[in-house]
Design an enzyme around this catalytic site. Structure first.
Site, PDB file in Angstrom:
ATOM      1  N   TYR A  14      48.709 -19.853 -43.098  1.00 11.63           N
ATOM      2  CA  TYR A  14      49.870 -19.297 -42.386  1.00 11.63           C
ATOM      3  C   TYR A  14      50.227 -20.192 -41.201  1.00 11.63           C
ATOM      4  O   TYR A  14      49.416 -21.015 -40.784  1.00 11.63           O
ATOM      5  CB  TYR A  14      49.642 -17.842 -41.959  1.00 11.63           C
ATOM      6  CG  TYR A  14      48.352 -17.545 -41.216  1.00 11.63           C
ATOM      7  CD1 TYR A  14      48.261 -17.740 -39.840  1.00 11.63           C
ATOM      8  CD2 TYR A  14      47.253 -17.037 -41.887  1.00 11.63           C
ATOM      9  CE1 TYR A  14      47.098 -17.441 -39.158  1.00 11.63           C
ATOM     10  CE2 TYR A  14      46.075 -16.740 -41.213  1.00 11.63           C
ATOM     11  CZ  TYR A  14      46.000 -16.942 -39.848  1.00 11.63           C
ATOM     12  OH  TYR A  14      44.850 -16.648 -39.181  1.00 11.63           O
ATOM     13  N   HIS A  17      45.975 -23.748 -40.664  1.00 16.05           N
ATOM     14  CA  HIS A  17      47.343 -24.256 -40.514  1.00 16.05           C
ATOM     15  C   HIS A  17      47.473 -25.680 -41.044  1.00 16.05           C
ATOM     16  O   HIS A  17      46.545 -26.458 -40.951  1.00 16.05           O
ATOM     17  CB  HIS A  17      47.759 -24.257 -39.044  1.00 16.05           C
ATOM     18  CG  HIS A  17      47.430 -22.993 -38.331  1.00 16.05           C
ATOM     19  ND1 HIS A  17      47.830 -21.771 -38.804  1.00 16.05           N
ATOM     20  CD2 HIS A  17      46.740 -22.759 -37.197  1.00 16.05           C
ATOM     21  CE1 HIS A  17      47.392 -20.839 -37.978  1.00 16.05           C
ATOM     22  NE2 HIS A  17      46.727 -21.401 -37.008  1.00 16.05           N
TER      23      HIS A  17
END
Ligand SMILES: *[C@@H]1O[C@H](CO)[C@@H](O)[C@H](O)[C@H]1NC(C)=O
Ligand SMILES: *[C@@H]1O[C@H](CO)[C@@H](O)[C@H](O)[C@H]1NC(C)=O
Ligand SMILES: *[C@@H]1O[C@H](CO)[C@@H](O)[C@H](O)[C@H]1NC(C)=O
Ligand SMILES: *[C@@H]1O[C@H](CO)[C@@H](O)[C@H](O)[C@H]1NC(C)=O
Length: 334
Positions: free
Chosen positions: A260, A310
């Site tokens: 995410y 990430h």
């Protein structure tokens, strides 16, 4: 009239004309740099004088001439949660629940109901208009802010958005003194002053329960790590990042890279969707290629690029592309 006087009048007239002409060319060029000045300079159309989507020199929401941006930018998904938009499509809800794989989550709609009894349920920042010019500074936590002297430049924006642990005290010269929005999640929370909006990014139902608790009873002391049981923040200014917007950022802007998006990228997208002009500070590495926080001396401590969840490289590429396209302005520090 004497010859000298006549010459003076002519000089002034000429000067006046050239200034006017230059100004027109200048503003025309800035409105659309891709146009050829000479082809169009003498046929300024009505559209030149009509208003754009905002009152700034350049507007983020101007979609013409940039298919890459227009393909990704969608203003119909509001960045902040309200009672009304909290009812998520089944697929969005499942995706969101998967992010931190919460075990035995509480009943989401009941938690949301309780949440909006503690914080206001308002629809904010939907006031975009040809008369509005809202300037925003997104201040990341990179060590490239050290010695940058960006403080007063940052403070001159309407909105100043910071994130996670970001301190100001002792770093004012480089990072500024004001914060209108502070983006955080429970595990990265800090106390705020009364004038700052806490923007919570929820990654699980427990995060919504935590903010309720942290503003009231202080009963939740742990998520996957110990968290602040109570937080100093103005309850009337607490905002919740919309999980549907989070999914949109992930899919539309990152093409589903990483697990995410990072807080930095989510803060940037928040700004892009509520502001007309965005300046970005403290993103990326410092001049030596180090990724560290501006308040840390040790260049190796707290490296934030490779955190596993990430895709920092891809996020940074997209950020640079936004700057290339003049959608944001990047201040790279030192
Ligand atoms: C924007 O998002 C809405 C809601 O998800 C969707 O219905 C719409 O098709 C999107 N618009 C564009 C241009 O992608
Ligand atoms: C959550 O609570 C609501 C309202 O109390 C109820 O209608 C709903 O069925 C519950 N959902 C689940 C998954 O238990
Ligand atoms: C903070 O601001 C609210 C209004 O938004 C006010 O009611 C409250 O008294 C303020 N608290 C402090 C400590 O200034
Ligand atoms: C970022 O952009 C560079 C140069 O355009 C490219 O070589 C690199 O593969 C990109 N990185 C990612 C993660 O997409």
């Amino acid at each position: 009239m004497s010859l000298a006087k006549q010459r003076k009048v002519w000089t002034f007239a000429l000067l006046f004309c050239s200034i006017t002409f230059t100004t027109i060319l200048f503003s025309y060029t800035f409105r659309d740099p891709s146009l050829y000045i000479f082809k169009h300079a003498f046929q300024l159309s009505d559209s030149f004088f009509s208003k754009g989507p905002c009152a700034c020199r350049q507007c983020i929401a101007e979609l013409e001439g940039d298919p890459w941006f227009a393909e990704r930018f969608n203003q119909s998904i509001h960045p902040l949660m309200t009672r009304e938009n909290s009812i998520l499509p089944e697929e969005t809800f499942r995706w969101w629940q998967w992010l931190q794989a919460e075990r035995q989550p509480a009943n989401f709609s009941e938690v949301v109901e309780e949440l909006f009894q503690v914080i206001p349920d308002e629809v904010l920042y939907t006031d975009a208009s040809p008369d509005r010019c809202r300037t925003c500074a997104v201040v990341g936590n990179s060590g490239n802010l050290k010695g940058s002297h960006y403080g007063s430049l940052i403070d001159s924006s309407d909105f100043i958005i910071r994130m996670n642990q970001a301190p100001r005290s002792g770093f004012e010269e480089d990072v500024g003194t004001k914060t209108t929005h502070h983006v955080m999640y429970p595990e990265s929370a800090i106390d705020l002053d009364n004038t700052t909006s806490l923007v919570l990014i929820p990654f699980k139902t427990l995060d919504l329960q935590w903010i309720i608790s942290a503003l009231t009873t202080g009963t939740i002391k742990q998520t996957y790590v110990p968290v602040m049981p109570t937080i100093k923040a103005n309850k009337n200014k607490v905002l919740i990042y919309n999980p549907a917007f989070l999914k949109y950022v992930y899919e539309s802007w990152l093409e589903s890279r990483g697990r995410y998006p990072s807080t930095g990228f989510l803060s940037l997208q928040f700004a892009i969707h509520i502001c007309d002009e965005v300046s970005v500070f403290g993103f990326g590495a410092d001049q030596y290629g180090n990724w560290h926080h501006y308040w840390e001396d040790n260049h190796l401590a707290g490296a934030f690029r490779h955190t596993g969840v990430h895709d920092g490289d891809y996020e940074y590429n997209v950020t640079l592309l936004l700057a290339d396209k003049h959608k944001i302005q990047m201040f790279k520090g030192r």
